[in-house]
Design an enzyme around this catalytic site. Structure first.
Site, PDB file in Angstrom:
ATOM      1  N   LYS A  37       0.826  -1.208   0.000  1.00 21.10           N
ATOM      2  CA  LYS A  37       0.000   0.000   0.000  1.00 21.10           C
ATOM      3  C   LYS A  37       0.866   1.266   0.000  1.00 21.10           C
ATOM      4  CE  LYS A  37      -4.150  -1.883   0.122  1.00 21.10           C
ATOM      5  NZ  LYS A  37      -3.892  -3.190  -0.492  1.00 21.10           N
TER       6      LYS A  37
HETATM    7  C1  PLP Z   1      -9.773  -2.100  -1.386  1.00 22.35           C
HETATM    8  C2  PLP Z   1      -9.228  -2.875  -0.231  1.00 22.35           C
HETATM    9  N1  PLP Z   1     -10.009  -3.062   0.832  1.00 22.35           N
HETATM   10  C3  PLP Z   1      -9.570  -3.734   1.920  1.00 22.35           C
HETATM   11  C4  PLP Z   1      -8.299  -4.260   1.962  1.00 22.35           C
HETATM   12  C5  PLP Z   1      -7.914  -5.070   3.149  1.00 22.35           C
HETATM   13  O1  PLP Z   1      -6.808  -4.562   3.810  1.00 22.35           O
HETATM   14  P1  PLP Z   1      -5.822  -5.545   4.609  1.00 22.35           P
HETATM   15  O2  PLP Z   1      -5.086  -6.361   3.606  1.00 22.35           O
HETATM   16  O3  PLP Z   1      -4.954  -4.605   5.372  1.00 22.35           O
HETATM   17  O4  PLP Z   1      -6.676  -6.379   5.499  1.00 22.35           O
HETATM   18  C6  PLP Z   1      -7.437  -4.068   0.879  1.00 22.35           C
HETATM   19  C7  PLP Z   1      -6.034  -4.509   0.868  1.00 22.35           C
HETATM   20  O5  PLP Z   1      -5.529  -5.491   0.849  1.00 22.35           O
HETATM   21  C8  PLP Z   1      -7.925  -3.383  -0.256  1.00 22.35           C
HETATM   22  O6  PLP Z   1      -7.146  -3.222  -1.337  1.00 22.35           O
END
Ligand code: PLP
Length: 396
Positions: free
Chosen positions: A187
């Site tokens: 990210k």
């Molecule tokens: C659009 C979106 N929502 C939610 C997430 C979930 O985040 P995490 O991987 O930190 O749980 C991600 C990333 O992986 C994402 O790209």
């Protein structure tokens, strides 16, 4: 000599960033504590939000946002079909049903507000806007709809720290009841695994703080400092805590976020300049949208869905890693429903989207290599020979 491949994303940590983690390691306190609080406070200030609750993942942030919105069994939450599956799976954690809205189209991978309005029904509890790739979704329109229909607005801001709506105004992630951020490795602000819920609502913040640590009335850090002798458990909570190592990394990286985003924007403008007239390819969003985006990824769309897989293979052979953001969620095995209406624009996007390498220190020579490989690949697949030295495929 073979050149090293151009990865989809890359992380380069500064000495100050690794030193911050080392200091956390040496401090002897590893679980959630003062560094986590410091990072959350700094992020809240950066965002202009009243509260920021640091969490273990962005998925946890979505889960707690939905719980705070009162989403439960029998409810529906409208989410876009083109997003990472977590946007929808967190709805299911609450026992509720995600209802998929179509995206706008090949030029804009955000949720279509007109389709959202048509999907609102008696069981709808909330609408989630995902700011795809760091580009603002239709936040003003969906906020107005949610106000009018008494729905909670949740922002999935996993891609969009420090981004704004195209019209300017408050930062993305601060428009609804809660904004969910992700600090997953790739990210814009990454630490490995991490997340954060931003909100202006005191009750939502209180609930998120409680549920991230098993709804205990005090935390280990409080007890360690002698601030609380024991604890009660006042609800069904989770272990969604961020630890001090990750918080230390995020805290050290946050001051560089704007510079990273500026570098990403410059690279995206350069990509757009070089790719805009390539036959067989289109670029979603407008040039001016880049100025407000956090430019998480470099999205492109191939005109012919049949070309994407062979093009990706040709790019791979030239050392260029690519990805697809995203397959459509309603087409996954675990999400297919017999009565799911077609979502033609999401289905087309899922078959034509192609994401190119992007990270703040991507060199111009590597970027040129990516562009040349895309041009050559598309020309080859169209049966056109690219003139040596020419940047653009020449139609037969
Ligand atoms: C659009 C979106 N929502 C939610 C997430 C979930 O985040 P995490 O991987 O930190 O749980 C991600 C990333 O992986 C994402 O790209």
């Amino acid at each position: 000599m073979d050149r090293p491949p151009v990865p989809l994303f890359d992380i380069r940590l500064s000495g100050a960033e690794t030193a911050s983690v080392e200091a956390a390691l040496r401090s002897g306190w590893l679980t959630m504590g003062p560094r986590t609080d410091r990072f959350a406070a700094a992020f809240a200030q950066h965002l202009g939000a009243r509260h920021a609750v640091a969490l273990s993942t962005g998925t946890a942030a979505l889960h707690l946002a939905y719980l705070a919105a009162g989403v439960g069994p029998g409810d529906e939450v409208i989410v876009p079909a083109i997003t990472f599956v977590a946007t929808a799976s967190a709805v299911r954690y609450c026992g509720a049903t995600p209802v998929f809205a179509d995206v706008v189209g090949q030029d804009d991978l955000g949720i279509d507000p007109a389709h959202v309005a048509a999907l609102v029904g008696p069981r709808t509890k909330a609408v989630t806007v995902v700011h795809y790739g760091g580009y603002a979704g239709p936040i003003e329109k969906i906020a107005a709809l949610c106000d009018e229909r008494g729905l909670a607005l949740i922002e999935d801001a996993a891609h969009s720290p420090s981004a704004n709506p195209t019209s300017g105004g408050a930062k993305l992630g601060t428009w609804g009841l809660a904004g969910a951020f992700s600090f997953f490795s790739n990210k814009v602000l990454g630490c490995g695994e991490g997340g954060l819920l931003a909100t202006d609502d005191d009750d939502v913040a209180r609930l998120a703080r409680s549920l991230r640590s098993h709804a205990m009335t005090s935390g280990t850090w409080d007890r360690h400092r002698g601030h609380a002798p024991g604890y009660d458990v006042v609800g069904l909570g989770y272990n969604y805590r961020l630890d001090e190592l990750r918080a230390a990394l995020l805290d050290a990286r946050l001051p560089g976020l704007e510079a990273d985003i500026a570098a990403r924007r410059a690279l995206v403008r350069r990509y757009r300049e070089m790719l805009r007239d390539v036959p067989g390819l289109t670029l979603p969003y407008r040039d001016e949208d880049v100025d407000h985006s956090s430019c998480y990824v470099m999205p492109t769309m191939v005109a012919d869905a049949g070309v994407r897989a062979p093009l990706r293979a040709l790019l791979r052979a030239r050392g260029v890693q690519t990805s697809v953001l995203y397959p459509a969620i309603h087409e996954f095995s675990a999400y297919r429903r017999p009565r799911q209406p077609p979502l033609p624009r999401s289905e087309r996007a899922a078959r034509t989207q192609l994401t190119l390498p992007l990270y703040p220190h991507l060199s111009h020579s590597d970027q040129d290599r990516v562009v040349a490989a895309v041009e050559d690949g598309l020309a080859q697949l169209a049966g056109v020979t690219r003139q040596p030295g020419a940047r653009q495929a020449v139609p037969a």
